[in-house]
Design a protein around this motif. Structure first.
Motif, short mmCIF file in Angstrom:
data_model
loop_
_atom_site.label_atom_id
_atom_site.label_comp_id
_atom_site.label_asym_id
_atom_site.label_seq_id
_atom_site.Cartn_x
_atom_site.Cartn_y
_atom_site.Cartn_z
N MET A 1 49.85 68.59 27.16
CA MET A 1 51.28 68.65 27.31
C MET A 1 51.89 69.08 25.98
SD MET A 1 53.98 65.67 28.40
CE MET A 1 53.12 64.42 27.52
N LYS A 2 52.81 70.02 26.05
CA LYS A 2 53.46 70.49 24.83
C LYS A 2 54.86 69.91 24.76
CE LYS A 2 54.64 74.52 22.19
NZ LYS A 2 54.70 75.95 22.10
N LEU A 3 55.17 69.34 23.61
CA LEU A 3 56.49 68.77 23.38
C LEU A 3 57.34 69.81 22.67
CD1 LEU A 3 55.48 65.18 22.29
CD2 LEU A 3 55.87 66.06 24.57
N GLU A 4 58.52 70.09 23.21
CA GLU A 4 59.32 71.18 22.68
C GLU A 4 60.66 70.75 22.12
OE1 GLU A 4 59.53 74.06 25.79
OE2 GLU A 4 57.39 74.50 25.68
N THR A 5 61.06 69.51 22.34
CA THR A 5 62.37 69.05 21.87
C THR A 5 62.27 67.66 21.25
OG1 THR A 5 62.96 67.98 23.96
CG2 THR A 5 63.55 70.33 23.73
N GLU A 7 64.03 65.28 22.20
CA GLU A 7 64.07 64.40 23.36
C GLU A 7 62.67 64.16 23.92
OE1 GLU A 7 66.06 66.99 22.81
OE2 GLU A 7 68.13 66.39 23.22
N ASP A 8 61.85 65.21 23.99
CA ASP A 8 60.47 65.05 24.47
C ASP A 8 59.69 64.08 23.59
OD1 ASP A 8 60.81 66.88 26.55
OD2 ASP A 8 59.98 68.55 25.40
N TYR A 9 59.80 64.27 22.28
CA TYR A 9 59.09 63.38 21.36
C TYR A 9 59.58 61.94 21.50
CZ TYR A 9 56.31 66.75 18.78
OH TYR A 9 55.36 67.68 18.42
N GLY A 15 57.34 55.79 25.55
CA GLY A 15 56.45 55.59 26.68
C GLY A 15 57.01 56.05 28.02
N LEU A 16 58.08 56.83 28.00
CA LEU A 16 58.69 57.32 29.23
C LEU A 16 58.08 58.63 29.71
CD1 LEU A 16 62.45 56.60 28.42
CD2 LEU A 16 60.89 55.23 29.82
N GLN A 17 57.27 59.26 28.88
CA GLN A 17 56.66 60.55 29.21
C GLN A 17 55.23 60.54 28.68
OE1 GLN A 17 57.20 64.96 27.57
NE2 GLN A 17 59.13 64.15 28.27
N GLY A 18 54.33 61.07 29.46
CA GLY A 18 52.94 61.16 29.02
C GLY A 18 52.22 59.83 29.08
N ASN A 19 50.94 59.87 28.73
CA ASN A 19 50.10 58.68 28.76
C ASN A 19 49.71 58.20 27.38
OD1 ASN A 19 50.05 58.62 31.61
ND2 ASN A 19 48.42 60.15 31.63
N ASP A 20 50.21 58.87 26.35
CA ASP A 20 49.83 58.53 24.99
C ASP A 20 50.59 57.30 24.51
OD1 ASP A 20 48.08 60.76 24.66
OD2 ASP A 20 49.87 62.01 24.52
N LYS A 21 49.89 56.46 23.78
CA LYS A 21 50.50 55.24 23.26
C LYS A 21 50.66 55.36 21.76
CE LYS A 21 50.47 53.14 27.21
NZ LYS A 21 51.64 53.15 28.00
N ILE A 22 51.87 55.17 21.32
CA ILE A 22 52.18 55.18 19.90
C ILE A 22 52.58 53.77 19.51
CG2 ILE A 22 53.74 56.08 18.13
CD1 ILE A 22 53.71 58.71 19.62
#
Length: 76
Positions: A1-5, A7-9, A15-22
């Motif tokens: 998945m490519k983050l472009e804004t 807002e995406d980041y 945790g509202l987008q993607g499955n990655d946990k930060i």
């Protein structure tokens, strides 16, 4: 998945987008999740919110890089 804004980041960070946990500091959780929910619903940032989000995204940039999201600095 490519983050472009920003807002995406933010949505990935919260945790509202993607499955990655930060891993977010507990002091940042409430404010970041609150702003992310607002953006997810389609509302715009205020200038102050954008400043806070950019500051926090920069703080967590190493974790984004580790997950393969490498264009954060260009977006900020």
């Amino acid at each position: 998945m490519k983050l472009e804004t920003v807002e995406d980041y933010l949505e990935v960070l919260a945790g509202l987008q993607g499955n990655d946990k930060i891993k977010i500091d507990s002091a940042d959780c409430t404010i970041m999740y609150s702003i992310a929910r607002q953006v997810f619903r389609g509302k715009s940032f205020t200038d102050r919110q954008l400043d806070v989000v950019c500051l926090k995204l920069n703080y967590y940039s190493d974790q984004f890089t580790d997950l393969g999201y490498t264009n954060l600095q260009n977006i900020l």
